[in-house]
Design an enzyme around this catalytic site. Structure first.
Site, mmCIF file in Angstrom:
data_model
loop_
_atom_site.group_PDB
_atom_site.id
_atom_site.type_symbol
_atom_site.label_atom_id
_atom_site.label_comp_id
_atom_site.label_asym_id
_atom_site.label_seq_id
_atom_site.Cartn_x
_atom_site.Cartn_y
_atom_site.Cartn_z
ATOM 1 N N SER A 184 -0.845 10.100 -2.708
ATOM 2 C CA SER A 184 0.342 9.610 -2.008
ATOM 3 C C SER A 184 0.990 10.628 -1.083
ATOM 4 O O SER A 184 1.627 10.247 -0.104
ATOM 5 C CB SER A 184 1.372 9.117 -3.025
ATOM 6 O OG SER A 184 1.755 10.158 -3.901
ATOM 7 N N HIS A 212 -1.357 3.209 -3.705
ATOM 8 C CA HIS A 212 -1.382 3.394 -2.259
ATOM 9 C C HIS A 212 -2.712 2.929 -1.655
ATOM 10 O O HIS A 212 -3.173 3.478 -0.659
ATOM 11 C CB HIS A 212 -1.119 4.859 -1.905
ATOM 12 C CG HIS A 212 0.304 5.263 -2.136
ATOM 13 N ND1 HIS A 212 1.289 5.085 -1.194
ATOM 14 C CD2 HIS A 212 0.899 5.824 -3.213
ATOM 15 C CE1 HIS A 212 2.437 5.529 -1.674
ATOM 16 N NE2 HIS A 212 2.229 5.974 -2.890
ATOM 17 N N LYS A 241 4.671 -1.903 -3.186
ATOM 18 C CA LYS A 241 4.250 -1.310 -1.916
ATOM 19 C C LYS A 241 3.667 -2.417 -1.021
ATOM 20 O O LYS A 241 4.411 -3.247 -0.513
ATOM 21 C CB LYS A 241 3.296 -0.148 -2.171
ATOM 22 C CG LYS A 241 3.990 1.010 -2.896
ATOM 23 C CD LYS A 241 3.082 2.169 -3.155
ATOM 24 C CE LYS A 241 3.817 3.372 -3.716
ATOM 25 N NZ LYS A 241 4.565 3.138 -4.958
#
Length: 396
Positions: A184, A212, A241
């Site tokens: 990340s 991610h 996310k």
């Protein structure tokens, strides 16, 4: 009250501030998107995990509202008492099918997923081999487990093999290699094809944190393992996310693993069930990400990343290499990173300086992140602002 305690707290805060490590909170007065409202004005947003641009999508928003209208604000309980709703099972099935696993267990946060996976599955007879750049939640999860711990330098396959040999020589019952799918702070993508080969050679399991990566890496956005065309044993991820931007985490695995986790994982057993609004929004985000529109969003995301990376490099900025939409602008000094971020906000671009303990000392940076919702014009405006700030502060 003990005055010495509060004196120590104040002194520590003063020391953090003196080192330029204070992390300010900036209040956002709008929904998430490529343009947000900060300090009374609209600014470009280049500091968000909203990779597909779905956090502010009206369909995702309305799906959450409709779920809350039907199911209420929440279950007011943990899952095994009276907290499992039909929509929880629907979301577990949807994410498992999307990512290609037998089953899923939901958590209140992705941090809890990583905090809850190791202790129920691995004991003193086992070994965990962990990448040095793994997320803090993996590190904390490993600490809660009694398995023997090994560490290898980021994506260093020679050192990983050495650690696997050591674990096997020590008589480990089970070995699990734990890694972020995409790291990340750096945007590096794990070498899961090479990790898979070593895992097969040394009879090891693979755990991947794909927070991610889920939604935008690999075919249909199924993640880093799909990007490399390999299979893994456990995937942890988030709905906070690319998949809607709300909150909540999950572990995908074989059905018997999920069954055991539902009996033993403490963050699952002792935390309230995910709110219906989060579930509804996440279901809609999965539907979009997994379909033809998701392919178009992913193409736009990586086109944006390529344009921004090329322009920033041409302007003279020090970037970490990669293809991920996380693109760190390396500055080194913590105070400089904060000064650049502050100047960028003045120039109409919202970014954040990252410094210790989020990243190692001396490696302060501004972690810029691309979204499918950004336009080329917005990217060019941001590069121009960085160029202005960089020249003024003698970065370039």
């Amino acid at each position: 009250m003990t005055a010495s305690f509060y004196d120590r707290v104040r002194a520590e805060l003063a020391d953090i501030d003196a080192q330029g490590l204070t992390k300010p909170e900036r209040i956002i007065a709008s929904r998430q998107g490529p343009v947000i409202r900060v300090a009374g004005r609209d600014v470009l947003n280049f500091c968000t995990n909203n990779y597909l641009g779905l956090a502010g999508d009206e369909r995702v928003t309305e799906a959450g509202i409709e779920a809350q209208r039907r199911w209420g604000a929440g279950a007011a309980s943990v899952r095994f008492i009276c907290g499992t709703l039909e929509i929880h099972k629907e979301l577990e099935r949807a994410i498992a099918d999307y990512l290609g696993f037998e089953d899923t267990i939901l958590f209140a946060a992705a941090f809890d997923a990583n905090g809850g996976i190791f202790e129920p599955l691995f004991g003193e007879e086992d070994a965990i081999v962990s990448d040095s750049l793994n997320h803090a939640s993996i590190i904390d999860g490993v600490r809660l487990c009694k398995a023997k711990r090994y560490r290898f330098a980021n994506s260093d396959m020679d050192e990983l093999e050495t650690r696997l040999k050591e674990a096997r020589a020590a008589g480990a019952r089970n070995i699990v290699i734990a890694t972020d799918g995409a790291f990340s702070m750096d945007g590096y993508i794990a070498k899961l094809n090479e990790i898979r080969a070593l895992a097969d050679r040394y009879d090891a399991l693979i755990m991947v944190d794909d927070c991610h990566a889920t939604g935008f890496l690999g075919p249909q956005g199924r993640g880093s393992y799909a990007h490399h065309g390999v299979q893994v044993d456990f995937v942890t991820g988030t709905f906070g996310k690319a998949l809607g931007g709300a909150m909540g985490g999950f572990i995908c695995a074989k059905s018997e693993v999920v069954a055991l986790l539902k009996q033993r994982a403490r963050p699952y057993l002792f935390s309230n069930a995910l709110s219906p609004a989060v579930c509804g929004s996440s279901l809609e985000a999965i539907r979009i990400a997994g379909g033809p529109e998701g392919d178009a969003l992913r193409s736009r995301l990586f086109a944006n990343a390529a344009r921004y990376r090329a322009a920033m490099a041409a302007a003279g900025f020090n970037l970490l290499e990669g293809q991920h939409p996380i693109i760190p602008v390396m500055l080194g000094d913590a105070k400089l990173a904060q000064d650049v971020a502050a100047r960028m906000l003045e120039l109409g671009v919202y970014v954040i300086g990252f410094s210790f303990p989020v990243v190692p000392r001396g490696q302060a940076r501004i972690r810029t992140q691309m979204s499918a919702a950004h336009t080329f014009e917005q990217i060019d405006q941001t590069v121009a602002a960085f160029t202005t700030a960089g020249k003024e502060l003698r970065v370039i």
